[in-house]
Write a protein that holds these residues in place. Structure first.
Motif, PDB file in Angstrom:
ATOM      1  N   MET A   7      52.824  38.798  40.876  1.00 22.97           N
ATOM      2  CA  MET A   7      52.131  37.899  41.802  1.00 22.97           C
ATOM      3  C   MET A   7      52.479  36.442  41.507  1.00 22.97           C
ATOM      4  O   MET A   7      52.765  35.656  42.416  1.00 22.97           O
ATOM      5  CB  MET A   7      50.614  38.084  41.686  1.00 22.97           C
ATOM      6  CG  MET A   7      50.088  39.416  42.157  1.00 22.97           C
ATOM      7  SD  MET A   7      48.314  39.581  41.798  1.00 22.97           S
ATOM      8  CE  MET A   7      47.654  38.116  42.590  1.00 22.97           C
ATOM      9  N   ARG A  36      34.670  40.378  42.903  1.00 26.11           N
ATOM     10  CA  ARG A  36      35.184  39.065  42.493  1.00 26.11           C
ATOM     11  C   ARG A  36      34.204  38.270  41.637  1.00 26.11           C
ATOM     12  O   ARG A  36      34.273  37.047  41.577  1.00 26.11           O
ATOM     13  CB  ARG A  36      35.619  38.255  43.721  1.00 26.11           C
ATOM     14  CG  ARG A  36      36.763  38.900  44.479  1.00 26.11           C
ATOM     15  CD  ARG A  36      37.143  38.121  45.710  1.00 26.11           C
ATOM     16  NE  ARG A  36      37.699  36.821  45.368  1.00 26.11           N
ATOM     17  CZ  ARG A  36      38.971  36.590  45.013  1.00 26.11           C
ATOM     18  NH1 ARG A  36      39.811  37.607  44.923  1.00 26.11           N
ATOM     19  NH2 ARG A  36      39.393  35.384  44.748  1.00 26.11           N
ATOM     20  N   TYR A  45      43.615  34.902  37.729  1.00 27.63           N
ATOM     21  CA  TYR A  45      43.734  35.726  38.942  1.00 27.63           C
ATOM     22  C   TYR A  45      42.853  35.196  40.063  1.00 27.63           C
ATOM     23  O   TYR A  45      43.288  35.096  41.215  1.00 27.63           O
ATOM     24  CB  TYR A  45      43.363  37.173  38.617  1.00 27.63           C
ATOM     25  CG  TYR A  45      43.326  38.087  39.819  1.00 27.63           C
ATOM     26  CD1 TYR A  45      44.480  38.713  40.272  1.00 27.63           C
ATOM     27  CD2 TYR A  45      42.135  38.322  40.515  1.00 27.63           C
ATOM     28  CE1 TYR A  45      44.453  39.551  41.378  1.00 27.63           C
ATOM     29  CE2 TYR A  45      42.105  39.149  41.617  1.00 27.63           C
ATOM     30  CZ  TYR A  45      43.265  39.763  42.047  1.00 27.63           C
ATOM     31  OH  TYR A  45      43.227  40.574  43.154  1.00 27.63           O
ATOM     32  N   SER A  75      49.961  41.057  37.587  1.00 28.17           N
ATOM     33  CA  SER A  75      49.714  39.655  37.917  1.00 28.17           C
ATOM     34  C   SER A  75      50.942  38.786  37.656  1.00 28.17           C
ATOM     35  O   SER A  75      51.072  37.704  38.241  1.00 28.17           O
ATOM     36  CB  SER A  75      48.515  39.121  37.130  1.00 28.17           C
ATOM     37  OG  SER A  75      48.683  39.336  35.746  1.00 28.17           O
ATOM     38  N   THR A  95      44.262  33.876  43.691  1.00 28.64           N
ATOM     39  CA  THR A  95      43.888  34.512  44.946  1.00 28.64           C
ATOM     40  C   THR A  95      42.904  33.674  45.749  1.00 28.64           C
ATOM     41  O   THR A  95      42.418  34.100  46.793  1.00 28.64           O
ATOM     42  CB  THR A  95      43.295  35.906  44.688  1.00 28.64           C
ATOM     43  OG1 THR A  95      42.214  35.806  43.753  1.00 28.64           O
ATOM     44  CG2 THR A  95      44.348  36.842  44.119  1.00 28.64           C
TER      45      THR A  95
END
Length: 234
Positions: free
Chosen positions: A124, A33, A166, A121, A170
């Motif tokens: 999502m 990340r 993203y 994505s 998240t």
């Protein structure tokens, strides 16, 4: 250490079935990340002309692309770089369709068979924000990602914006920074500190400060009609 790569392409048109080709690929790597700085970017000669509407979107002319390498030349480097990683793409079916067509021309396995996983994505975003526009521009605006430099679509720029979007979707962290330790393959050591060794000073208010504070509380109590909780608790 998890390895994710955000990928975007630009193309000569909308249909690989009708012979449209990839003209640009941008990849941004994230390790655990955090951006690593280990990115890839390719301009490609598509061996055919661009559609006029496509050029209006990406700005890459036939003349600019004429001396660029063909996909076959960069295929080894690209697929070795992507191998084993989770590939995150906005509207993955579009980009993967073009990548599969390019790989098929070289008699290579399909894209998804050569990487760790493919995550869309856009899917999502539709689950998180149903009924709303979930284009990359719309998500940048909604999630307060700065896309001021995005006047034309560019694969590497869009991959970087997607990484920022993203990470906010998240909820891992609010922004991305280059991880120098990850980029160099080393680790950053942080020394343990015993906080008990520090004596924190407590500064008492003066009489004037107490009176001013009480005046503010009294005004709030008055405005609320006597509903302030601190009066009831006292």
């Amino acid at each position: 250490m998890s390895r994710q790569i955000f990928l975007d392409t630009e193309t000569t048109g909308l249909s690989p079935e009708n012979g449209d080709r990839i003209i640009e690929i941008g990849c941004v790597e994230m390790l655990s990340r955090r951006l690593s700085g280990n990115n890839r970017h390719f301009y490609l000669n598509p061996e055919r002309r661009n559609h006029e509407d496509a050029v209006k979107i990406h700005g890459l002319t036939d003349e600019f692309l004429a001396d660029k390498p063909k996909f076959a030349v960069v295929a080894d480097e690209l697929m070795e770089y992507l191998a084993g990683a989770e590939i995150i793409i906005h509207n993955a079916a579009f980009d993967v369709g073009f990548l599969d067509a390019e790989l098929k021309r070289l008699q290579r396995p399909r894209f998804a068979e050569q990487v760790g996983a493919v995550t869309d994505s856009l899917t999502m975003a539709r689950e998180m924000f149903p009924g709303k526009s979930n284009s990359l521009d719309a998500l940048c605006k909604r999630l307060e990602v700065d896309n001021a430099s995005r006047t034309l679509h560019g694969a590497l720029l869009d991959a970087g914006l997607l990484a920022e979007v993203y990470i906010r979707m998240t909820r891992g962290q609010n922004s991305l920074v280059i991880d120098a330790g990850a980029a160099s393959g080393g680790a950053i050591a942080v020394a343990d500190i015993d906080l008990r060794q520090f004596a924190l000073p407590v500064i008492e208010p003066s009489d004037d400060e107490r009176q001013a504070h009480e005046a503010v509380l009294a005004e709030l109590d008055k405005v609320s009609g006597g509903k302030t909780l601190w009066r009831a608790m006292a």
